[in-house]
Design a protein around this motif. Structure first.
Motif, PDB file in Angstrom:
ATOM      1  N   ALA A 295      -3.402   1.348  -3.710  1.00 27.05           N
ATOM      2  CA  ALA A 295      -3.416   1.331  -2.152  1.00 27.05           C
ATOM      3  C   ALA A 295      -4.115   1.346  -1.588  1.00 27.05           C
ATOM      4  O   ALA A 295      -4.436   0.615  -0.248  1.00 27.05           O
TER       5      ALA A 295
ATOM      6  N   HIS B 175      -4.842   3.912   4.575  1.00 29.52           N
ATOM      7  CA  HIS B 175      -5.364   4.007   4.365  1.00 29.52           C
ATOM      8  C   HIS B 175      -6.477   5.112   4.164  1.00 29.52           C
ATOM      9  O   HIS B 175      -6.521   5.631   2.527  1.00 29.52           O
TER      10      HIS B 175
ATOM     11  N   GLY C 258       1.121  -1.301   0.138  1.00 29.28           N
ATOM     12  CA  GLY C 258       0.018   0.122   0.235  1.00 29.28           C
ATOM     13  C   GLY C 258       0.798   0.869  -0.130  1.00 29.28           C
ATOM     14  O   GLY C 258       0.965   1.792  -0.152  1.00 29.28           O
TER      15      GLY C 258
ATOM     16  N   GLU D 130      -5.169  -2.170  -1.414  1.00 32.29           N
ATOM     17  CA  GLU D 130      -4.063  -2.886   0.048  1.00 32.29           C
ATOM     18  C   GLU D 130      -4.484  -2.839   1.100  1.00 32.29           C
ATOM     19  O   GLU D 130      -3.767  -3.513   1.819  1.00 32.29           O
TER      20      GLU D 130
END
Ligand SMILES: C[S@@+](CC[C@H](N)C(=O)[O-])C[C@H]1O[C@@H](n2cnc3c(N)ncnc32)[C@H](O)[C@@H]1O
Length: 362
Positions: free
Chosen positions: A41, A62, A29, A44
């Motif tokens: 990203a 995230h 990520g 992931e």
């Protein structure tokens, strides 16, 4: 068995394998984020979170990727009550139970849910950003409209009939519009939909749009794109990096003076026009003496006949700011000395050039 208990009884080597997998998703990520592939990203980090929902690195990674991928204007746009009310009114006017509706760029799913609320039994809601599409799906489900609305996590230009929707649609609804009307690619999006996704006699909402422009004097707008001597240093070289094209800004937050009347620059018929480049020249008659720093422009949008939206400076409540293109240098303008202005647009942008001063004709 509760998840906590499940975790507690995992054999040590299994737990270690899960940790290693989480670390690998986070590493991938981060690499994808570094290379600017924020959508990938996000995927992931989501895999990491599926295994370890409270992993702080995964939560923050995230969120960082989401912040880069999903524009912040969504929130301001959603709070624009005028925009929502006018779309809702227009949608209620055209939707019938037996009409297949296509909503391009559904975002939260708002316009699709309005269509379903207005009685549409079948709505295809497409959204080009998969992370946004996934949330729209949840919102629509929670609102109880999931039987009527199908979310397609794709750009409309990658959609085909019958793979992505059962038939060509009777009604197109879209709000893929930036402050200068064209910046989200609405011309190409609608032209593609007309060719591949809509019935020949489909209703298109919005039906038409126009762009207006005005010359303005405003030191403070000019300063948003220019520097000179500051703090004892000549920083003007930095202007090589200034924006040649428009950016958005709220005129009401600046001291400004109009130097011309607003002029209609381009008119678009969404039933007909495509993304082909166009160029137009205008002879502008300044209405006041002054230094022209910028060309400010905005749109008027016809949703259906009688229901329209604008982000003109006279509508300060609109979440859309005005589009501003600063001139490379201020231009002295004088009533009686018309200015020649060239406007060009392509698929997703609009640009002005002050071609020069013209002798006053008659
Ligand atoms: C301005 S927002 C509007 C969202 C929603 N329709 C609303 O009115 O609240 C536009 C959305 O359309 C999406 N979008 C733009 N062009 C698209 C296209 N051609 N196909 C699918 N999605 C698109 C963007 O990702 C964004 O989420």
């Amino acid at each position: 068995m509760s998840e906590d208990l499940h975790e507690a009884v995992l054999p040590e080597d299994t737990a270690g394998a899960v940790d290693r997998e989480v670390a690998e998703f986070i590493r991938r990520g981060r690499d994808l984020h570094e290379s600017g592939r924020f959508d990938k990203a996000i995927e992931e980090f989501e895999l990491a979170l599926a295994l370890a929902g409270d992993n702080r690195e995964a939560v923050l990674g995230h969120n960082r990727a989401v912040r880069r991928h999903v524009p912040r204007w969504h929130w301001e746009m959603l709070h624009d009550k005028e925009r929502a009310d006018l779309y809702d009114r227009a949608i209620r006017q055209v939707v019938r139970p037996d009409r297949l509706v296509l909503d391009i760029g559904t975002g939260t799913g708002l316009l699709s849910m309005m269509a379903a609320r207005a009685g549409a039994r079948e709505v295809i809601a497409c959204e080009g950003q998969p992370a946004v599409a996934a949330v729209a799906e949840q919102i629509i489900h929670a609102a109880g409209h999931h039987r009527a609305i199908t979310v397609v996590p794709k750009r409309s230009t990658a959609m085909r009939v019958p793979e992505d929707m059962p038939a060509r649609a009777d009604i197109l609804i879209t709000e893929t519009i930036d402050c200068a009307l064209l910046g989200e690619g609405i011309l190409g999006t609608i032209a593609h939909a007309r060719e591949h996704l809509l019935k020949e006699d489909a209703l298109i909402l919005p039906s038409a749009g126009r762009v207006f422009a005005q010359l303005v004097e405003s030191d403070s707008l000019f300063r948003k794109n220019h520097v000179g001597d500051l703090y004892g240093f000549d920083l003007s070289e930095f202007n090589r990096l200034a924006s040649l094209e428009y950016f958005d800004s709220r005129l009401r937050n600046h001291r400004w003076r109009p130097l011309s009347e607003p002029m209609e620059i381009f008119a678009f018929d969404f039933y007909r026009d495509g993304p082909e480049e166009r160029r137009a020249e205008f002879v502008v008659s300044p209405t006041a003496e002054g230094r022209c720093h910028a060309i400010v422009f905005w749109f008027e949008l016809d949703l259906v006949p009688g229901i329209g939206l604008t982000n003109s400076p006279g509508n300060p409540e609109s979440h859309w700011k005005q589009a501003v293109q600063c001139l490379p240098d201020p231009l002295q303008v004088t009533p009686g000395e018309p200015l020649l202005l060239e406007a060009r647009h392509d698929e997703a942008s609009l640009h002005f050039t002050a071609v020069g001063m013209r002798e006053a004709t008659s």
